[in-house]
Each structure stands twice: as C-alpha cells, then as structure tokens.
Design an enzyme around this catalytic site. Structure first.
Site, PDB file in Angstrom:
ATOM      1  CB  CYS A  10     -18.006   0.112  -1.368  1.00 48.75           C
ATOM      2  SG  CYS A  10     -18.954   1.057  -0.343  1.00 48.75           S
TER       3      CYS A  10
ATOM      4  CB  CYS B   2     -18.364   1.046   2.901  1.00 52.09           C
ATOM      5  SG  CYS B   2     -17.255   1.727   1.229  1.00 52.09           S
TER       6      CYS B   2
ATOM      7  CE  LYS C 227     -16.675   1.033   7.794  1.00 51.00           C
ATOM      8  NZ  LYS C 227     -15.517   1.587   6.838  1.00 51.00           N
TER       9      LYS C 227
ATOM     10  CE1 TYR D  39     -10.871   6.526   6.066  1.00 50.25           C
ATOM     11  CE2 TYR D  39      -8.558   6.603   5.211  1.00 50.25           C
ATOM     12  CZ  TYR D  39     -10.007   7.167   5.516  1.00 50.25           C
ATOM     13  OH  TYR D  39     -10.074   8.469   4.897  1.00 50.25           O
TER      14      TYR D  39
ATOM     15  CD  GLU E 146     -12.890   2.161   9.249  1.00 47.54           C
ATOM     16  OE1 GLU E 146     -13.131   3.359   8.918  1.00 47.54           O
ATOM     17  OE2 GLU E 146     -13.248   1.291   8.332  1.00 47.54           O
TER      18      GLU E 146
ATOM     19  CG  HIS F 151     -28.942  22.967  23.836  1.00 45.25           C
ATOM     20  ND1 HIS F 151     -27.437  22.701  24.071  1.00 45.25           N
ATOM     21  CD2 HIS F 151     -29.473  22.657  25.121  1.00 45.25           C
ATOM     22  CE1 HIS F 151     -27.370  22.423  25.250  1.00 45.25           C
ATOM     23  NE2 HIS F 151     -28.394  22.491  26.080  1.00 45.25           N
TER      24      HIS F 151
ATOM     25  CD  GLU G  83     -25.433  22.285  21.546  1.00 43.08           C
ATOM     26  OE1 GLU G  83     -25.961  23.431  21.623  1.00 43.08           O
ATOM     27  OE2 GLU G  83     -25.394  21.624  22.227  1.00 43.08           O
TER      28      GLU G  83
HETATM   29  P1  FAD Z   1     -14.077  -1.451  -6.319  1.00 42.32           P
HETATM   30  O1  FAD Z   1     -15.448  -1.281  -5.820  1.00 42.32           O
HETATM   31  O2  FAD Z   1     -12.933  -2.034  -5.821  1.00 42.32           O
HETATM   32  O3  FAD Z   1     -14.461  -2.054  -7.706  1.00 42.32           O
HETATM   33  C1  FAD Z   1     -13.909  -2.802  -8.605  1.00 42.32           C
HETATM   34  C2  FAD Z   1     -14.365  -4.221  -9.432  1.00 42.32           C
HETATM   35  O4  FAD Z   1     -13.714  -4.412 -10.359  1.00 42.32           O
HETATM   36  C3  FAD Z   1     -14.490  -5.216  -8.155  1.00 42.32           C
HETATM   37  O5  FAD Z   1     -15.765  -5.939  -8.302  1.00 42.32           O
HETATM   38  C4  FAD Z   1     -13.483  -6.143  -8.802  1.00 42.32           C
HETATM   39  O6  FAD Z   1     -13.705  -7.582  -8.701  1.00 42.32           O
HETATM   40  C5  FAD Z   1     -13.613  -5.817 -10.321  1.00 42.32           C
HETATM   41  N1  FAD Z   1     -12.665  -6.085 -11.348  1.00 42.32           N
HETATM   42  C6  FAD Z   1     -11.111  -6.010 -10.976  1.00 42.32           C
HETATM   43  N2  FAD Z   1     -10.449  -6.415 -12.135  1.00 42.32           N
HETATM   44  C7  FAD Z   1     -11.298  -6.901 -13.012  1.00 42.32           C
HETATM   45  C8  FAD Z   1     -11.290  -7.476 -14.564  1.00 42.32           C
HETATM   46  N3  FAD Z   1     -10.020  -7.562 -14.847  1.00 42.32           N
HETATM   47  N4  FAD Z   1     -12.548  -7.908 -14.972  1.00 42.32           N
HETATM   48  C9  FAD Z   1     -13.575  -7.636 -14.425  1.00 42.32           C
HETATM   49  N5  FAD Z   1     -13.792  -7.140 -13.309  1.00 42.32           N
HETATM   50  C10 FAD Z   1     -12.693  -6.905 -12.633  1.00 42.32           C
HETATM   51  N6  FAD Z   1     -14.804   3.973   1.278  1.00 42.32           N
HETATM   52  C11 FAD Z   1     -15.669   4.998   2.138  1.00 42.32           C
HETATM   53  O7  FAD Z   1     -15.998   6.013   1.302  1.00 42.32           O
HETATM   54  N7  FAD Z   1     -16.250   4.706   3.305  1.00 42.32           N
HETATM   55  C12 FAD Z   1     -15.794   3.668   4.091  1.00 42.32           C
HETATM   56  O8  FAD Z   1     -16.484   3.426   4.892  1.00 42.32           O
HETATM   57  C13 FAD Z   1     -15.052   2.548   3.557  1.00 42.32           C
HETATM   58  N8  FAD Z   1     -14.731   1.370   3.986  1.00 42.32           N
HETATM   59  C14 FAD Z   1     -13.717   0.547   3.667  1.00 42.32           C
HETATM   60  C15 FAD Z   1     -13.446  -0.461   4.302  1.00 42.32           C
HETATM   61  C16 FAD Z   1     -12.525  -1.553   3.762  1.00 42.32           C
HETATM   62  C17 FAD Z   1     -12.554  -2.666   4.593  1.00 42.32           C
HETATM   63  C18 FAD Z   1     -12.193  -1.388   2.291  1.00 42.32           C
HETATM   64  C19 FAD Z   1     -11.158  -2.262   1.941  1.00 42.32           C
HETATM   65  C20 FAD Z   1     -12.394  -0.162   1.921  1.00 42.32           C
HETATM   66  C21 FAD Z   1     -13.291   0.632   2.206  1.00 42.32           C
HETATM   67  N9  FAD Z   1     -13.581   2.034   1.658  1.00 42.32           N
HETATM   68  C22 FAD Z   1     -14.660   2.852   2.215  1.00 42.32           C
HETATM   69  C23 FAD Z   1     -12.996   2.247   0.303  1.00 42.32           C
HETATM   70  C24 FAD Z   1     -14.054   1.985  -0.771  1.00 42.32           C
HETATM   71  O9  FAD Z   1     -14.415   0.387  -0.613  1.00 42.32           O
HETATM   72  C25 FAD Z   1     -13.255   2.105  -2.082  1.00 42.32           C
HETATM   73  O10 FAD Z   1     -12.629   3.208  -2.417  1.00 42.32           O
HETATM   74  C26 FAD Z   1     -14.416   1.765  -3.444  1.00 42.32           C
HETATM   75  O11 FAD Z   1     -14.750   0.521  -3.459  1.00 42.32           O
HETATM   76  C27 FAD Z   1     -13.368   2.026  -4.591  1.00 42.32           C
HETATM   77  O12 FAD Z   1     -14.466   1.769  -5.933  1.00 42.32           O
HETATM   78  P2  FAD Z   1     -13.882   1.370  -7.273  1.00 42.32           P
HETATM   79  O13 FAD Z   1     -15.025   1.536  -7.822  1.00 42.32           O
HETATM   80  O14 FAD Z   1     -12.665   1.986  -7.711  1.00 42.32           O
HETATM   81  O15 FAD Z   1     -13.430  -0.124  -6.946  1.00 42.32           O
HETATM   82  P1  NDP Z   2      -3.367   2.496   4.088  1.00 42.98           P
HETATM   83  O1  NDP Z   2      -2.464   2.472   3.154  1.00 42.98           O
HETATM   84  O2  NDP Z   2      -4.266   3.606   4.460  1.00 42.98           O
HETATM   85  O3  NDP Z   2      -2.625   2.371   5.567  1.00 42.98           O
HETATM   86  C1  NDP Z   2      -1.638   1.155   5.481  1.00 42.98           C
HETATM   87  C2  NDP Z   2      -1.255   0.900   6.877  1.00 42.98           C
HETATM   88  O4  NDP Z   2      -0.453  -0.443   6.824  1.00 42.98           O
HETATM   89  C3  NDP Z   2      -0.371   1.960   7.617  1.00 42.98           C
HETATM   90  O5  NDP Z   2      -0.577   2.355   8.722  1.00 42.98           O
HETATM   91  C4  NDP Z   2       1.134   1.551   7.078  1.00 42.98           C
HETATM   92  O6  NDP Z   2       1.965   2.186   8.026  1.00 42.98           O
HETATM   93  C5  NDP Z   2       0.972  -0.014   7.319  1.00 42.98           C
HETATM   94  N1  NDP Z   2       1.863  -0.802   6.730  1.00 42.98           N
HETATM   95  C6  NDP Z   2       2.153  -0.753   5.256  1.00 42.98           C
HETATM   96  N2  NDP Z   2       3.194  -1.726   4.939  1.00 42.98           N
HETATM   97  C7  NDP Z   2       3.510  -2.226   6.211  1.00 42.98           C
HETATM   98  C8  NDP Z   2       4.209  -3.356   6.546  1.00 42.98           C
HETATM   99  N3  NDP Z   2       5.107  -4.064   5.692  1.00 42.98           N
HETATM  100  N4  NDP Z   2       4.338  -3.836   7.771  1.00 42.98           N
HETATM  101  C9  NDP Z   2       3.580  -3.115   8.740  1.00 42.98           C
HETATM  102  N5  NDP Z   2       2.685  -2.081   8.466  1.00 42.98           N
HETATM  103  C10 NDP Z   2       2.547  -1.611   7.264  1.00 42.98           C
HETATM  104  O7  NDP Z   2      -4.279   1.381   4.060  1.00 42.98           O
HETATM  105  P2  NDP Z   2      -5.875   0.873   4.519  1.00 42.98           P
HETATM  106  O8  NDP Z   2      -5.740  -0.675   4.014  1.00 42.98           O
HETATM  107  O9  NDP Z   2      -5.970   1.148   6.151  1.00 42.98           O
HETATM  108  O10 NDP Z   2      -6.837   1.462   3.771  1.00 42.98           O
HETATM  109  C11 NDP Z   2      -6.903   1.624   2.331  1.00 42.98           C
HETATM  110  C12 NDP Z   2      -7.476   2.708   1.932  1.00 42.98           C
HETATM  111  O11 NDP Z   2      -8.920   2.312   1.898  1.00 42.98           O
HETATM  112  C13 NDP Z   2      -7.629   3.967   2.728  1.00 42.98           C
HETATM  113  O12 NDP Z   2      -6.465   4.858   2.180  1.00 42.98           O
HETATM  114  C14 NDP Z   2      -8.986   4.534   2.439  1.00 42.98           C
HETATM  115  O13 NDP Z   2      -8.942   5.643   1.455  1.00 42.98           O
HETATM  116  C15 NDP Z   2      -9.884   3.520   2.055  1.00 42.98           C
HETATM  117  N6  NDP Z   2     -10.799   3.139   3.388  1.00 42.98           N
HETATM  118  C16 NDP Z   2     -11.686   4.067   3.630  1.00 42.98           C
HETATM  119  C17 NDP Z   2     -12.355   3.728   4.886  1.00 42.98           C
HETATM  120  C18 NDP Z   2     -13.302   4.936   5.375  1.00 42.98           C
HETATM  121  O14 NDP Z   2     -13.486   5.624   4.597  1.00 42.98           O
HETATM  122  N7  NDP Z   2     -13.813   4.781   6.694  1.00 42.98           N
HETATM  123  C19 NDP Z   2     -12.074   2.484   5.798  1.00 42.98           C
HETATM  124  C20 NDP Z   2     -11.190   1.586   5.101  1.00 42.98           C
HETATM  125  C21 NDP Z   2     -10.454   1.774   4.085  1.00 42.98           C
HETATM  126  P3  NDP Z   2       3.113   3.331   7.925  1.00 42.98           P
HETATM  127  O15 NDP Z   2       2.206   4.463   8.310  1.00 42.98           O
HETATM  128  O16 NDP Z   2       4.147   2.976   8.707  1.00 42.98           O
HETATM  129  O17 NDP Z   2       3.409   3.358   6.214  1.00 42.98           O
END
Ligand code: FAD
Ligand code: NDP
Length: 486
Positions: free
Chosen positions: A53, A58, A61, A196, A200, A462, A467
């Site tokens: 995140c 997050c 982004k 997502y 985004e 408003h 609203e």
């Molecule tokens: P993470 O935050 O992924 O943390 C896991 C940590 O463990 C990492 O630092 C990793 O390096 C470490 N780790 C892994 N393996 C090991 C190991 N063996 N030893 C030591 N350390 C290790 N969610 C939202 O709610 N709002 C958003 O707007 C949003 N935007 C997102 C945008 C993007 C591009 C992405 C990819 C995700 C987004 N998410 C968003 C999802 C959110 O980031 C994740 O759901 C959240 O970070 C999950 O938290 P976590 O603690 O499970 O894991």
């Molecule tokens: P998702 O798993 O949500 O979506 C994957 C997308 O990739 C789908 O559209 C899927 O299509 C497509 N896809 C999968 N495999 C292939 C392939 N081989 N070729 C072409 N297209 C493919 O993944 P995201 O990475 O978008 O997000 C991961 C998670 O991170 C989300 O579920 C969300 O919980 C979290 N997140 C949250 C955000 C927020 O809160 N604003 C922002 C970003 C991430 P199909 O539908 O056909 O399977």
C-alpha cells in the site's frame, strides 16, 4: 540451531496487516518481533518498510491519480475565469515522482520509528518457517539467525502475476511494482488487464498526458456492477483512453530504441503495435511460495493462498495469517489493518471480537471514481429474485461541471439496491467525483441496517453530489434515471 531471541508474537511481513498487528500486540504488553524484506521486482525495483500500500499501491497510486485530476482541472480553471491557465504545459514526470517518493520515504521512516517506540524488534530480513514456532531469518548478505515465538503471524501480502504464455515476459514489461518508481516517464503505454490496477493506472497515465491503451481480455471490473463498469469505460474513452477489447497479448518483443512490439489476438485476428512501455496488471499472487509452509503443515489452496478459519488461524494452531495472502479475503488495506488489530486484541487483550466482512466499502480510483458498498445489481439478482429487490437509480451532473460545457453530462450515476420486503439498503453504487469520500459515511448507515426510508429521511447537504444518494425516486425498469434541475 541457536535461537537468538524469543517472542510472544512474531510477524512475517511489515505491510498494512503485519504492522497493525505488531503495534497492537505490543500495546497489549506482548513481546513482539517483525521481519520485513522486499524482494526486488524482476526489473530490480525495491522499496522500504510499509508493504504494498505504502510503497507500490494505494499511496503512490492516489497521489498520481490526484496529479492527473489536477491536470484535467486546468480546463475547468479556464472557464472559471483563470484565463491564463497554460493548457499546453507538459507534465513533468520526474518532479511528480520525486515528490511522491519523498512522501513514501517519510512514511517508511515513520513506520520504523513507530516500531522502535513500541519496542517491536524489527528485522530487515527474509523470513521462512523452520518449525511451527521457529522462524529462520536471512539478511541481504546471507547471514542467518533463528528466533522462537509462541504465536507467528504470516502477513506477506502478494506480488503481481504475469500471463504465462509469453517467453521471458518479466524482463520485457513493468508491473505496478515498477510504475511508481520509474526514473523516466513511461511514454506510450499498453496496459494489460481490466480491473482495479489496470483501470486506475491507465486512467492516471492518460490524465498525465501519456498515450494509454488498455487491453481487456473479457469484461471490465469483474464482480462489480456491470452497468457502472460500462459507464467507466465510456468516460475513459471520452477522456482519451483507448480500449482494446476481447484481446490477449501473444508476443512481446524488445525492438530498437528500447520499444516494445506487442502482438495480440482480438476475436481471432492478429494485430500488432509498438509501445514505449507495457504494464502488466493481470492480478496478484500471494507471496507464500518460499515460506516453507508445507513443511510445517500450513495448508494453502492451489494458488498459494493460505487457508484460514474465521479467527485467522491456519491449519497449524499457533500460526495465524491475515491480509492479501489469505484465501477469500478482500485485498484491501483497511481490511488487512482491521484484521491484524482484532487478532492482536484476541491473542493478547482478552477480547473476542472477530472481523466482519459485510458491507466493506471500496473505491476504484478511475478518472471518474467509483465507490460501492454491498451487492452489485448482478449479485443481488443472483442471490434473491428480481421481485425481491428494488433498484433506485439516477444519472446526474455535478453542479461544478456546469461551468465547462464539454463535461460529459451522462457520466455520473447512483444506484441503490433495496430489499422489497424490509426496505433495507443492501447495495450502494456511486460513480462520480470524490467517490471514496462520498461513500465512506454511507458504509456506517448500511452496517447499521439502514432502510431506504431512513436514507430519504436524512437531510442532504446542498449543493453536493452526495445528497443525490438521499433523494432517489426513479425505479430501474420503470422510471428514467436522468435527473433534471437541482
Ligand atoms: P502487504 O502490504 O503486501 O505487505 C506484505 C509485506 O511482507 C511486504 O512488505 C513484503 O515485502 C513482506 N514480505 C513478503 N515475504 C516476506 C518474507 N518471507 N519475509 C519478510 N517479509 C516478507 N487497497 C486499498 O484499500 N486501497 C487502494 O487504493 C489500493 N490501491 C492499490 C493499488 C495497487 C497498485 C495495488 C497493487 C494494491 C492496492 N491496494 C489498495 C491493495 C493493498 O495495497 C493491499 O491489500 C494491502 O497492502 C495488503 O496488505 P498486507 O499486509 O496483506 O500485505
Ligand atoms: P484483479 O485480480 O482484480 O484483476 C485481474 C485482471 O486481469 C482482470 O481484469 C482479468 O481479466 C485480467 N487478467 C488476468 N489474467 C489475464 C491474462 N492472462 N491476460 C489478460 N488479462 C488477464 O487484479 P488487480 O491487479 O487489478 O487487483 C488486485 C487486487 O488489488 C484487487 O482485487 C484489489 O482488491 C486490490 N486493489 C485495490 C485497489 C483499490 O482499493 N482502489 C486498487 C488496486 C488494487 P478477467 O476478468 O478476464 O479474468
């Protein structure tokens, strides 16, 4: 094997969930350790403490989404009387990323401080399970130590996954693990995926002025309300994003000037084009493969996600797991945080409260944001029958958009899904400006079981977009959703 430290609670992973659990456990008096180690992306991008995140999700982004919206606002500024707004000015990628990085580095530092202040022992080491109560820690130079802990929490999150059929794809493309840290702007970009991350990132890149094409395999935003997904696509097309629908990439070649020649199949026909960057956003896989889970008996599903009971316990009784690495959990920061805090309270604070997964709000930060809570129309019809639910809908134009004639009047939509018998609101969908801010408060109402009549009885503020949610009268299938006047 020599044990260097013993803990009550040892957390593997310093992301949203792991940090929250460690800090909460420490505040309850437990002796806590935490290991966080970032494995560089295949292109070598790495970052600091805080997890996905903070470093590659997050936070960067949302800042880049804001940067894109700020650019688009220049058009409104002209019509608002700021006649000197420079519409030709190009976006400065390096300036934006430098500011984003500085903010992230501040957060990395704050997390380290917080752990220190709460006496959580932090290891910048890669962890794996040696036994059910022993963790092996390896530092970047290969130095090894072992610690022992009564309870272990796995919170390792996930990493981007890649389509399987393209040779050496990991070296030819970037993922969200790289995008926010790119030293140069991505230029003309192909984004593969349609959920997502893809929408985004494609949205803000286009808003920043970079030619953006999104390759969609099937539908946009699977699992979300599909009428709204369609409206998101319309709005993005209107803003300049190109969609390549029903297509999958079949080859990516690195050509002269470090460009990518991408070949794809669309409805059986082969096409190709060149791009500066290909961003793969095709989902994420849990980061559990190197944890030695099988050896200690922690069960996973076929995708490597850890199988847990509702109290976050794995198949080994003293090992718990939370966040993105767990099967069936929403991959969202606030759910990982809340899960971690509640678990620590149960283990060390004598509390019993479990995580509740009902009515978790979320927002997709597309150029026009989409916030929702509860059932989509499709899910509601699937679970109940068409007769058991009533859908109220509205298409509206935010007041602020009236200064600029070119704003797309049909863009914004609200949908409330209501149980016909109890009148309880079970689904709320808002497509419009500031969706995250708009829907957050409604999640409280929905968790408390609010009915349509209680929404109607609430006085709006408003003039706002929010609203509009309180004044819905048009029923889908009967009334026109188009809102007239104020
Ligand atoms: P993470 O935050 O992924 O943390 C896991 C940590 O463990 C990492 O630092 C990793 O390096 C470490 N780790 C892994 N393996 C090991 C190991 N063996 N030893 C030591 N350390 C290790 N969610 C939202 O709610 N709002 C958003 O707007 C949003 N935007 C997102 C945008 C993007 C591009 C992405 C990819 C995700 C987004 N998410 C968003 C999802 C959110 O980031 C994740 O759901 C959240 O970070 C999950 O938290 P976590 O603690 O499970 O894991
Ligand atoms: P998702 O798993 O949500 O979506 C994957 C997308 O990739 C789908 O559209 C899927 O299509 C497509 N896809 C999968 N495999 C292939 C392939 N081989 N070729 C072409 N297209 C493919 O993944 P995201 O990475 O978008 O997000 C991961 C998670 O991170 C989300 O579920 C969300 O919980 C979290 N997140 C949250 C955000 C927020 O809160 N604003 C922002 C970003 C991430 P199909 O539908 O056909 O399977």
């Amino acid at each position: 094997m020599q044990i260097t430290q013993e803990f009550d609670f040892f957390v593997i992973g310093g992301g949203s969930g792991g940090l929250a659990a460690a800090k909460q456990a420490a505040s309850q008096g437990a002796k806590v350790g935490l290991a966080d180690f970032v494995k560089p992306s295949p292109l070598g991008t790495k970052w600091g403490l805080g997890g996905t995140c903070v470093n590659v999700g997050c936070i960067p982004k949302k800042l880049m989404h804001f940067a894109a919206l700020a650019g688009e606002l220049r058009k409104d500024q002209v019509e608002a009387g700021w006649i000197n707004t420079d519409m030709q000015g190009k976006h400065d990628w390096n300036r934006m990323t430098e500011n984003v990085r500085n903010h992230i580095k501040k957060l990395n530092f704050q997390y380290k401080n917080q752990l220190n202040n709460q006496e959580v022992k932090y290891y910048n080491k890669l962890a794996e399970l040696e036994k059910s109560n022993i963790v092996k820690l390896v530092d970047k130079d290969g130095g090894v130590e072992f610690i022992k802990s009564k309870f272990i929490l796995i919170a390792v999150g996930g990493r981007p996954s890649y389509p399987e059929d393209i040779p050496e794809i990991e070296k030819k493309v970037i993922t969200s693990d790289d995008l926010f840290w790119l030293p140069n702007n991505p230029g003309k970009t192909l984004i593969v995926g349609a959920s997502y991350v893809a929408l985004e990132c494609g949205g803000f890149l286009n808003g920043l002025g970079y030619d953006s094409s999104i390759m969609v395999r099937s539908i946009l935003l699977r699992g979300f309300d599909q009428q709204i997904a369609g409206k998101i696509e319309d709005y993005m097309v209107e803003s300049g994003v190109k969609f390549i629908n029903e297509a999958i990439p079949i080859n990516i070649e690195v050509i002269e000037n470090n460009r990518r020649l991408v070949t794809w199949k669309q409805k059986g026909v082969q096409h190709s084009d060149t791009f500066d960057t290909v961003l793969i956003a095709t989902g994420r896989k849990s980061d559990t493969s190197k944890l030695n889970l099988e050896r200690v008996g922690v069960k996973t599903n076929k995708n490597g996600k850890i199988i847990c009971t509702i109290d976050d316990r794995t198949s080994v009784s003293n090992i718990y797991a939370i966040g993105d690495c767990v099967e069936g959990r929403p991959e969202l920061t606030p759910t990982a945080i809340k899960c971690g805090q509640l678990l620590a309270n149960r283990l060390f604070g004598g509390q019993k409260k479990m995580m509740c997964y009902q009515f978790i709000p979320t927002t997709v930060f597309t150029p026009l944001e989409y916030g929702c809570i509860g059932y989509s129309e499709e899910e509601a019809i699937n679970k109940f029958t068409q007769n058991e639910i009533i859908i109220y809908h509205s298409i509206f134009k935010p007041l602020e958009w009236n200064l600029l004639e070119s704003h797309y009047a049909q863009a914004c939509m609200i949908k409330l899904i209501v149980m016909a018998s109890t009148r309880r609101v079970i689904g709320l969908h808002y497509l419009g400006p500031n969706a995250g801010e708009v829907v957050q408060g409604y999640a409280v109402a929905m968790k408390l079981g609010a009915t349509k009549e209680q929404f109607d009885a609430t006085i709006g503020i408003h003039p706002t977009c929010s609203e509009e949610i309180l004044t819905l009268t048009a029923v889908k299938g009967i009334d026109n959703p188009q809102k007239e006047g104020c």
